[in-house]
Design a protein around this motif. Sequence first.
Motif, mmCIF file in Angstrom:
data_model
loop_
_atom_site.group_PDB
_atom_site.id
_atom_site.type_symbol
_atom_site.label_atom_id
_atom_site.label_comp_id
_atom_site.label_asym_id
_atom_site.label_seq_id
_atom_site.Cartn_x
_atom_site.Cartn_y
_atom_site.Cartn_z
ATOM 1 N N VAL A 1 81.602 24.078 22.861
ATOM 2 C CA VAL A 1 81.387 25.283 22.051
ATOM 3 C C VAL A 1 80.590 26.319 22.842
ATOM 4 N N ILE A 2 79.573 25.871 23.560
ATOM 5 C CA ILE A 2 78.781 26.802 24.376
ATOM 6 C C ILE A 2 79.644 27.406 25.473
ATOM 7 N N SER B 1 81.987 29.966 23.998
ATOM 8 C CA SER B 1 81.222 31.148 23.582
ATOM 9 C C SER B 1 80.866 32.027 24.776
ATOM 10 N N ALA C 1 82.244 35.894 25.186
ATOM 11 C CA ALA C 1 81.242 36.944 24.964
ATOM 12 C C ALA C 1 81.642 38.296 25.554
#
Length: 58
Positions: free
Chosen positions: A41-42, A45, A49
């Motif tokens: 998930v990181i 993301s 971004a």
Amino acid sequence: MADRLARISSAPRAVPMLDFGRDLGRHGAIEPILPALVRGVIFISVLAAPFVAALLAG
């Protein structure tokens, strides 16, 4: 003595079994995969971004 060591070292190693019946509610089988999901998930993301920032900037 040597054949005893060879016999012991060639034995299959014991693999612990998961105990699904005892405390599945507290410590389930999904627990080891959670850190990998958080890292995923990181990672997504961080990749998304700049695109989200560009969309918001117009």
